[in-house]
Design an enzyme around this catalytic site. Structure first.
Site, short mmCIF file in Angstrom:
data_model
loop_
_atom_site.label_atom_id
_atom_site.label_comp_id
_atom_site.label_asym_id
_atom_site.label_seq_id
_atom_site.Cartn_x
_atom_site.Cartn_y
_atom_site.Cartn_z
N HIS A 1 73.86 107.01 19.26
CA HIS A 1 73.07 106.17 18.36
C HIS A 1 73.87 105.00 17.82
CE1 HIS A 1 70.20 109.43 18.68
NE2 HIS A 1 69.34 108.44 18.55
N GLU B 1 60.43 113.31 25.84
CA GLU B 1 61.88 113.22 25.97
C GLU B 1 62.51 114.58 26.30
OE1 GLU B 1 63.61 111.68 22.33
OE2 GLU B 1 62.20 112.78 21.08
N ASN C 1 66.57 108.34 26.77
CA ASN C 1 67.94 108.74 26.38
C ASN C 1 68.04 110.27 26.34
OD1 ASN C 1 68.02 106.00 25.88
ND2 ASN C 1 67.73 106.24 23.68
N ASP C 2 67.11 110.88 25.63
CA ASP C 2 67.13 112.35 25.57
C ASP C 2 66.60 112.96 26.86
OD1 ASP C 2 68.34 113.20 23.16
OD2 ASP C 2 66.64 112.39 22.05
N CYS D 1 60.45 103.88 25.40
CA CYS D 1 61.18 103.31 24.27
C CYS D 1 62.67 103.66 24.33
CB CYS D 1 60.58 103.74 22.93
SG CYS D 1 60.70 105.50 22.65
C1 PEP Z 1 65.25 108.60 23.36
O1 PEP Z 1 65.67 109.76 23.29
O2 PEP Z 1 65.17 107.95 24.41
C2 PEP Z 1 64.84 107.89 22.13
C3 PEP Z 1 64.24 106.72 22.18
O3 PEP Z 1 65.15 108.47 20.95
P1 PEP Z 1 66.65 108.49 20.33
O4 PEP Z 1 67.51 107.61 21.18
O5 PEP Z 1 66.55 108.01 18.94
O6 PEP Z 1 67.00 109.94 20.44
MG MG Z 2 65.38 110.89 21.46
#
Ligand code: PEP
Ligand code: MG
Length: 543
Positions: free
Chosen positions: A189, A428, A451-452, A499
């Site tokens: 993050h 995710e 990402n997750d 996203c």
């Molecule tokens: C993701 O996991 O892709 C996401 C957008 O959420 P974060 O990166 O805040 O976990």
């Molecule tokens: Mg996430």
């Protein structure tokens, strides 16, 4: 000149002085003192300095985040003068003949333990405050202040071993030129925050404290750091900076243009934000909406649970500033790397797979309801949609919807207005992909968190620097999951967006469009480059 290499996380060039960020010193030495009167005077002078700092911080915060959020500094200034706290420090100095740092640290620990053992949640949360004021006093006493650039008047390049999201959000963003860290990963993050702020970032650098205060250049394209650069490098890098400005200016010509493919398919091109302050850059980059407001940063920036009113003001401000454009706010997604002291979460061996996000909200429904009330109330002032993170089952979504209905009924009873909010879930986890046909029946939209999704599909911790080279969001398993989600979403009446960071990967824009993606939500500075890509792509079918 010294040249060191690392891995580029965010591209761009930064030139400025290095500020070596040091975490608060945990261990304070116990030193025998002969002149206790002089030691008490030294403590009293530090206390006065702390009060002055807190008053300044309060004034700055009122301007930047409003009175309500600034109140914490006022509370801290009061706590530092609290009779029991002061008396305890003075007693320890006098009776044990020890240094002020030790007396403050011991008092701070004692008071924090006392508060954390209290039943009442309000008093429990004061434990973090008392730790905070004690650390401030110790920093002043030991000459360790301003290490995060809080008082710096010049812009700076931060070098650090690692940075937690909670540390990053507290930095003076106006003066932050670049991040260089020894540890970290491309999908942490902190890296995402650097992208949102659009500042160059490099990880994996063997940093040295002796660089503190020296002039440096960060080349975020190659992942190189130059300390005391020679004339040649400085000129080269300044030239590169100018080229960057020129290509940014070229992209400006895309402002006001539609996000439409060559064959007429419209894509919603939205931006990701971490807080109210990022809205300016969303508007400056001409995004059509906000596709992900990571609301947990409101919690990370606070010293205590943000109240319904504080949250309402933040959501309302964002919705009003976006003037009718879509604002998708994700409910609290903490846990894993986003830890918050006042949540008093137990240690977990595997927090990414632990007590986090919606799991906390469905367990601590009071916290969830406070946020939902704030969101629904704010929805009367703009085009707000609500999105839920880390979903793995239809049951969870049904429970969430029941809670939302309860909150709506409470608002109705009190005659409080709210808008007609769309509700969606983040896709995710592999589980949510596999049941995306069923989930689509329950909600209005999906937003794929790549990402997750990459982390859980490949079983690779997104925080683990050692595995950064095989954390591959282009893995066919991830791309197939995205395709499957789009197909299931569309079959069952949901629009589908991305996203996660992959949404801003311009090498995949054409692929996503062919898959039928409806929305891409990216860091604000990626909006215009992705608009360019969309306008050069073909969907194979028009709207
Ligand atoms: C993701 O996991 O892709 C996401 C957008 O959420 P974060 O990166 O805040 O976990
Ligand atoms: Mg996430």
């Amino acid at each position: 000149m010294e040249k060191v290499s690392g891995k580029s996380i965010v591209q761009g060039i930064a030139i400025g002085k290095i500020l070596c960020y040091q975490k608060a010193q945990q261990s304070v030495k116990r030193i025998k003192i002969e002149d206790t009167d002089a030691e008490i005077k030294r403590y009293e002078a530090a206390k006065e300095t702390a009060i002055k700092q807190l008053n300044e911080l309060y004034k700055k915060a009122v301007k930047e985040v409003g009175e309500m959020n600034a109140a914490v500094f006022e509370v801290h200034a009061m706590m530092i003068e609290d009779g029991d706290y002061v008396e305890s420090i003075q007693n320890i100095i006098n009776s044990e003949q020890v240094n002020a740092e030790y007396a403050v640290a011991t008092t701070g620990d004692n008071f924090a333990t006392m508060f954390s053992e209290m039943e009442d949640d309000y008093f429990k949360a004061r434990a973090a405050d008392v730790k905070d004021i004690s650390e401030r006093l110790i920093d002043i006493l030991s000459g360790n202040e301003n290490k995060a650039g809080a008082g710096s008047t010049e812009p700076f390049i931060i070098i650090a071993d690692d940075l937690a999201p909670s540390e990053t959000v507290q930095m003076d963003k106006e003066k932050l030129l670049a991040f260089v860290t020894r540890f970290g990963s491309s999908n942490s993050h902190t890296a995402i925050l650097a992208r949102t702020m659009n500042i160059p970032a490099v990880i994996g650098v063997d940093i040295k404290e002796e660089w503190d205060g020296k002039l440096a250049v960060v080349d975020g394209y190659s992942g190189t750091l130059y300390i005391e650069p020679d004339e040649d490098i400085l000129n080269q890098m300044k030239k590169r900076q100018e080229e960057d400005i020129q290509s940014r200016e070229l992209l400006q010509q895309l402002k006001g243009k539609e996000d439409v493919t060559l064959d007429g398919k419209h894509i919603k091109l939205y931006a990701n934000i971490a807080g109210v302050k990022d809205v300016a850059s969303v508007l400056a980059n001409d995004a059509a909406g906000i596709g992900l407001f990571r609301s947990e940063f409101l919690y990370l920036e606070s010293e205590d649970y943000p109240s319904e009113e504080t949250q309402f003001q933040a959501y309302k401000t964002v919705a009003q500033n976006m003037a009718g454009k879509k604002v998708i706010i994700r409910t609290l997604d903490i846990g894993a790397d986003k830890q918050i002291d006042y949540f008093n979460m137990e240690h977990e061996d595997n927090p990414a797979m632990g007590y986090r996000a919606i799991r906390i909200c469905l367990d601590r429904v009071d916290i969830f309801k406070t946020q939902l009330r704030a969101l629904l109330r704010a929805s009367a002032f703009g085009n707000i949609a609500i999105m839920y993170p880390m979903i793995i089952s239809v049951d969870e979504v049904r429970k969430i919807k029941e809670i939302v209905e309860e909150v709506k009924a409470e608002l109705d009873e009190n005659g409080i207005k709210y808008g007609d909010v769309e509700q969606g879930v983040m896709i995710e986890t592999p589980a949510s992909v596999m049941i995306s046909d069923m989930l689509a029946e329950e909600v209005d939209f999906f937003s794929i968190g790549t990402n997750d999704l990459t982390q859980y599909t490949l079983a690779i911790d997104r925080q683990n620097m050692r595995l950064d080279n095989i954390y591959d969001s282009h893995h066919p398993a991830v791309l197939r999951m995205i395709k499957m989600t789009v197909e299931n979403g569309h079959k069952h009446g949901c629009w589908v967006g991305i996203c996660g960071e992959l949404g801003a990967d311009s090498t995949l824009t054409q692929t996503f469009i062919e898959m039928g993606i409806d929305e891409l939500s990216v860091s604000p500075s990626y909006v215009l480059p992705i608009r360019k890509k969309i306008r050069e792509s073909k969907a194979g079918c028009a709207d």
